[in-house]
Design a protein around this motif. Structure first.
Motif, PDB file in Angstrom:
ATOM      1  N   ASN A  53     -43.706  39.038 142.780  1.00  0.00           N
ATOM      2  CA  ASN A  53     -43.461  40.356 142.605  1.00  0.00           C
ATOM      3  C   ASN A  53     -44.971  41.739 143.731  1.00  0.00           C
ATOM      4  OD1 ASN A  53     -40.673  39.973 142.870  1.00  0.00           O
ATOM      5  ND2 ASN A  53     -40.747  41.241 140.891  1.00  0.00           N
ATOM      6  N   ALA A  54     -45.864  41.150 142.714  1.00  0.00           N
ATOM      7  CA  ALA A  54     -47.012  41.965 143.424  1.00  0.00           C
ATOM      8  C   ALA A  54     -47.156  41.590 144.813  1.00  0.00           C
ATOM      9  CB  ALA A  54     -47.683  41.291 142.062  1.00  0.00           C
ATOM     10  N   LEU A  55     -47.301  40.371 144.873  1.00  0.00           N
ATOM     11  CA  LEU A  55     -47.543  40.063 146.467  1.00  0.00           C
ATOM     12  C   LEU A  55     -46.505  40.483 148.197  1.00  0.00           C
ATOM     13  CD1 LEU A  55     -49.084  37.959 148.560  1.00  0.00           C
ATOM     14  CD2 LEU A  55     -47.133  36.458 148.005  1.00  0.00           C
ATOM     15  N   GLU A 100     -46.497  42.081 158.092  1.00  0.00           N
ATOM     16  CA  GLU A 100     -46.359  40.272 157.203  1.00  0.00           C
ATOM     17  C   GLU A 100     -45.295  40.838 156.479  1.00  0.00           C
ATOM     18  OE1 GLU A 100     -49.693  42.248 157.540  1.00  0.00           O
ATOM     19  OE2 GLU A 100     -50.299  41.303 159.341  1.00  0.00           O
ATOM     20  N   ALA A 101     -44.689  41.854 156.310  1.00  0.00           N
ATOM     21  CA  ALA A 101     -43.923  41.856 154.635  1.00  0.00           C
ATOM     22  C   ALA A 101     -42.220  40.607 155.665  1.00  0.00           C
ATOM     23  CB  ALA A 101     -43.456  43.153 154.909  1.00  0.00           C
ATOM     24  N   GLU A 102     -41.965  40.661 156.166  1.00  0.00           N
ATOM     25  CA  GLU A 102     -40.665  39.540 156.374  1.00  0.00           C
ATOM     26  C   GLU A 102     -41.858  38.684 156.557  1.00  0.00           C
ATOM     27  OE1 GLU A 102     -37.264  38.489 159.543  1.00  0.00           O
ATOM     28  OE2 GLU A 102     -38.195  40.460 160.072  1.00  0.00           O
ATOM     29  N   LEU A 103     -42.468  38.158 156.991  1.00  0.00           N
ATOM     30  CA  LEU A 103     -42.849  36.843 156.917  1.00  0.00           C
ATOM     31  C   LEU A 103     -43.944  36.445 155.655  1.00  0.00           C
ATOM     32  CD1 LEU A 103     -44.925  34.389 157.824  1.00  0.00           C
ATOM     33  CD2 LEU A 103     -46.980  35.474 158.142  1.00  0.00           C
ATOM     34  N   LEU A 108     -54.041  38.510 152.334  1.00  0.00           N
ATOM     35  CA  LEU A 108     -53.274  39.405 151.158  1.00  0.00           C
ATOM     36  C   LEU A 108     -53.553  37.934 150.158  1.00  0.00           C
ATOM     37  CD1 LEU A 108     -49.918  40.088 152.215  1.00  0.00           C
ATOM     38  CD2 LEU A 108     -51.361  40.993 151.630  1.00  0.00           C
ATOM     39  N   ASN A 109     -53.490  38.351 149.172  1.00  0.00           N
ATOM     40  CA  ASN A 109     -53.663  37.277 147.765  1.00  0.00           C
ATOM     41  C   ASN A 109     -52.891  37.221 146.878  1.00  0.00           C
ATOM     42  OD1 ASN A 109     -55.904  35.807 146.573  1.00  0.00           O
ATOM     43  ND2 ASN A 109     -55.873  37.181 144.735  1.00  0.00           N
ATOM     44  N   LEU A 110     -52.412  36.084 146.192  1.00  0.00           N
ATOM     45  CA  LEU A 110     -51.966  34.856 145.759  1.00  0.00           C
ATOM     46  C   LEU A 110     -52.294  34.505 144.266  1.00  0.00           C
ATOM     47  CD1 LEU A 110     -49.056  35.038 144.102  1.00  0.00           C
ATOM     48  CD2 LEU A 110     -48.343  33.227 145.600  1.00  0.00           C
ATOM     49  N   ALA A 111     -52.988  34.790 143.294  1.00  0.00           N
ATOM     50  CA  ALA A 111     -54.163  34.192 142.376  1.00  0.00           C
ATOM     51  C   ALA A 111     -53.795  32.895 142.247  1.00  0.00           C
ATOM     52  CB  ALA A 111     -54.021  35.849 141.043  1.00  0.00           C
ATOM     53  N   LEU A 158     -47.871  29.010 150.581  1.00  0.00           N
ATOM     54  CA  LEU A 158     -47.156  29.886 150.489  1.00  0.00           C
ATOM     55  C   LEU A 158     -48.392  30.375 150.152  1.00  0.00           C
ATOM     56  CD1 LEU A 158     -45.429  32.670 150.302  1.00  0.00           C
ATOM     57  CD2 LEU A 158     -45.043  31.887 147.701  1.00  0.00           C
ATOM     58  N   ARG A 159     -50.332  30.139 149.323  1.00  0.00           N
ATOM     59  CA  ARG A 159     -50.899  30.819 149.157  1.00  0.00           C
ATOM     60  C   ARG A 159     -51.792  31.180 150.299  1.00  0.00           C
ATOM     61  NH1 ARG A 159     -51.880  28.064 144.648  1.00  0.00           N
ATOM     62  NH2 ARG A 159     -51.485  29.987 143.866  1.00  0.00           N
TER      63      ARG A 159
END
Length: 752
Positions: free
Chosen positions: A512-514, A523-526, A498-501, A489-490
């Motif tokens: 939820n922040a992602l 990219e929302a649906e992805l 986008l970023n997932l720390a 996912l990251r």
């Protein structure tokens, strides 16, 4: 001394004499005088305690209406040959309603005195109030068969599609319903079970072509081994069940509890009511009542009903039918919280503060009467300013307080931050013939969210109570994502800019922040799909590992015992914990909790697979007439053999085979989730917008085959070599190929 009448005689008198219902009128009718009135008073009080009568001032009146599924007794045909029936459990005000039986061509003959279970429709005709459709005769449980009809000289035979079936069935000439050779039919046993030769059957429904839409769900039921007929012992137990009365319960019939369900719901297992809290210590707070059908009162541990419910684990829902966990007599009648009908329940009264935090709760075993059975759309329309005749009178006293409590719960939810995925749910709309009329995406209304929040709160209260009372139970467990799925996912997020720390304990607020960062972008649906795929499967367990998705430490399913066995276990645990009766959780059940948890987790997955396969087949049948048309969609999955595309219009998934992708080899990278052309460098990755042409639709399997026309509005480049085959990994190392793919993804991202 006059003979004291029986309870049934008293009920019969009240039913036929609705204007003479005081104790004095009843005593006069039966010639009861003096001290004998004490015995009459005792009988009336017992009938009241059992829920059969309701005392209003000085008279006794039947308080209820007929439920949608009722037990009837057939009367003799009238001069016109019409069959009428009398309800055996009439508790409504006034004169007993008249029920007309509407027979189908496939129904067995009914005679005077037959007791039947029927589905009722309220009508307003001159000579009857209800119309009834036969479900089955009480005391009979004919076996159902699904198979192919083979026409013969005198009738024909049915070849069951169930692989485990060892015998064919003989169909006499007069019982074929005109079925044609090769048609899929549904039949039921006719005649004794142990007769010599082939068992006999009569066809009750012709389903036509085995690949036709109406056959789809039945085939899925048999393919996945979902039990769809009830054993005789189960039906016998069900037929003996009687409505539970008030004795030993708290009277909740004056609470305006509502059921709010989909418009096509047949069973109603939860009701709710809310009002402002008048406790001065809780300014701005609310009281929320959630009442759940008391299934445990009817399904006793170890009984045939209980064994069958455990075996099924849950109800299974298809677009055209439901395979219930419990027989219709319970799921559609005695355990369903129908409007105006007294029903046994287990209810929880919960206090929340102005910020939506639960500050107290208590459970009761009660008797309730639903003030109304409403659907989500009409409730939402009422709140939005367009009430109808049903919701108008309830708007201010009942509906607005419900929404006020929901607004408080939303505050607590915002602080807790459960996982907030935005994935539309599709609804397949069928005609009466089983053909797909449309595929729409369900609206997510505040009415839906309100019920969800109330049910979640009640489930938390059930888990907390049983933990506090040190009683065994089944928790609903949802563990956090596995590290490898989280890393995938990251990488997907990074490829989308986008970023997932990393380097922190994962919480739902991070996800939820992602999701919020992706909202409103291409990219929302992805990101939503990738987040969903990273999640672990929820399951049941006697040990508590928390619920990651809901961000809750203690969670158990309590609110749907009609359709989930796990909830019935929790109800029994509550009964034992509160000392409400002898129908609680037994030691044998406690010893088998882990086994039960594993079993019902498996049956839940089985139902999900059957439902998914059925939807795929319906969608394939729906799209089969549009082969050759072009559709827009998004890449939803990558495999060595091709790319999966989710179509925007219907949400259906189709496959673009790798062989059709052009004259070049394609490198498959499992970790990156990509296909890359060896000559052109064309990259196919999850989330890309595509245009495709439908080349094949196979309703029997549910398969859709697509041809890829463009990616991100760009025409496909053509390679030099053979089409679409992934080459053997020779020459360049795996690391070099991965690096090349990652550089390509990054370059594509910057170009956007």
């Amino acid at each position: 001394m006059k003979r004291i009448p029986s309870k049934q005689e008293v009920l019969d008198w009240i039913s036929t004499n609705p204007t003479l219902t005081s104790k004095r009128d009843i005593a006069k009718a039966f010639g009861i005088k003096g001290a004998d009135r004490i015995d009459l008073k005792r009988i009336l009080k017992e009938l009241e305690a059992e829920g059969h009568l309701e005392k209003r001032k000085r008279s006794y009146r039947d308080p209820d209406r007929l439920p949608p599924v009722s037990v009837l007794q057939v009367k003799a045909p009238n001069a016109d040959g019409d069959l009428f029936a009398r309800p055996l459990e009439w508790h409504g005000e006034g004169v007993e309603p008249i029920v007309l039986i509407i027979p189908r061509a496939s129904d067995p003959a009914l005679g005077e005195g037959d007791r039947i279970l029927a589905r009722l429709t309220l009508v307003h005709e001159e000579d009857h109030n209800y119309e009834a459709r036969l479900i089955r005769r009480i005391g009979t449980n004919p076996r159902r068969i699904l198979g192919l009809f083979r026409k013969g000289a005198e009738g024909g035979r049915i070849v069951p599609i169930d692989k485990a079936a060892s015998k064919e069935w003989q169909v006499p000439e007069g019982a074929t319903q005109g079925a044609k050779d090769g048609e899929l039919v549904e039949a039921e046993q006719a005649g004794p079970k142990n007769r010599m030769g082939l068992p006999r059957a009569r066809i009750v429904e012709r389903l036509g072509d085995p690949s036709a839409p109406k056959a789809v769900s039945l085939i899925a039921i048999h393919q996945h081994g979902i039990p769809d007929d009830f054993p005789d012992k189960v039906i016998d137990e069900t037929d003996k069940a009687k409505p539970v009365g008030l004795s030993g319960r708290e009277d909740l019939r004056d609470l305006p509890l509502l059921t709010i369900d989909p418009s096509d719901a047949r069973d109603h297992d939860d009701a709710c009511y809310a009002h402002a809290d008048d406790d001065p210590k809780n300014p701005g707070g609310h009281v929320i009542w959630v009442a759940i059908a008391d299934v445990a009162a009817y399904v006793r541990p170890g009984a045939a009903l209980d064994r069958e419910a455990r075996k099924r684990g849950n109800s299974t829902y298809f677009p055209d039918r439901v395979v219930p966990m419990l027989p219709d007599r319970l799921s559609g009648d005695l355990c369903s919280l129908h409007e105006g009908v007294p029903r046994a329940c287990i209810a929880v009264r919960m206090q929340i503060d102005a910020e939506g935090n639960k500050i107290g709760h208590r459970f009761v075993r009660g008797l309730m009467r639903s003030a109304a059975s409403l659907n989500y759309a009409e409730v939402q329309e009422a709140i939005d300013g367009t009430p109808n005749d049903r919701t108008g009178p309830l708007l201010e006293p009942v509906l607005r307080p419900l929404y006020a409590a929901y607004e408080a719960l939303k505050k607590a939810r915002a602080v807790r931050q459960p996982l907030d995925l935005d994935l539309p749910e599709r609804k397949i709309v069928l005609s009466d013939a089983g053909e797909v009329l449309s595929v729409a995406f369900r609206d997510r209304l505040d009415a839906h969210r309100l019920i969800e929040e109330f049910m979640i709160l009640a489930n938390v209260a059930a888990a907390e109570t049983l933990i506090a009372k040190r009683r065994p139970l089944l928790f609903r467990v949802h563990e956090e994502p596995a590290p490898e799925k989280l890393e995938s996912l990251r990488e997907t997020a990074q490829a989308a800019g986008l970023n997932l720390a990393k380097g922190q304990v994962l919480q739902t607020r991070h996800l939820n922040a992602l999701l919020n960062a992706a909202a409103g972008t291409d990219e929302a649906e992805l990101i939503n799909l990738s987040t969903l795929r990273s999640m672990a499967q929820a399951y049941y367990n006697p040990e508590n590992f928390g619920h990651f998705g809901l961000a809750l430490r203690n969670y158990a399913h309590f609110t749907s015992p009609i359709r989930r066995y796990a909830d019935l276990i929790v109800h029994r645990a509550l009964i034992t914990a509160h000392g409400w009766g002898d129908d609680g959780l037994t030691e044998d059940e406690i010893d088998r909790l882990e086994e039960t948890a594993n079993h019902i987790s498996d049956t839940e997955r089985r139902s999900m697979m059957a439902e998914r396969d059925t939807n795929d087949r319906y969608l394939s049948a729906y799209l089969s007439e549009r082969v050759g048309n072009e559709f827009s969609g998004r890449i939803s999955g990558i495999a060595r053999f091709g790319a999966f595309v989710k179509l925007d219009e219907t949400g259906a998934d189709g496959l673009v085979p790798v062989r059709s992708l052009g004259r070049e080899f394609f490198h498959f990278d499992r970790e990156a989730g990509t296909l890359m052309g060896s000559d052109t460098g064309m990259l196919i990755a999850i989330g890309q917008r595509v245009t495709v042409r439908l080349t094949e639709a196979v309703p029997v399997t549910g398969g859709l085959e697509l041809e890829l026309l463009s990616i991100d509005d760009q025409a496909l480049p053509r390679g030099r070599g053979p089409a679409g085959r992934a080459p053997r990994r020779k020459g360049a190392s795996t690391k070099r190929k991965k690096d090349k793919i990652k550089r390509k993804i990054e370059r594509k991202r910057r170009q956007r």
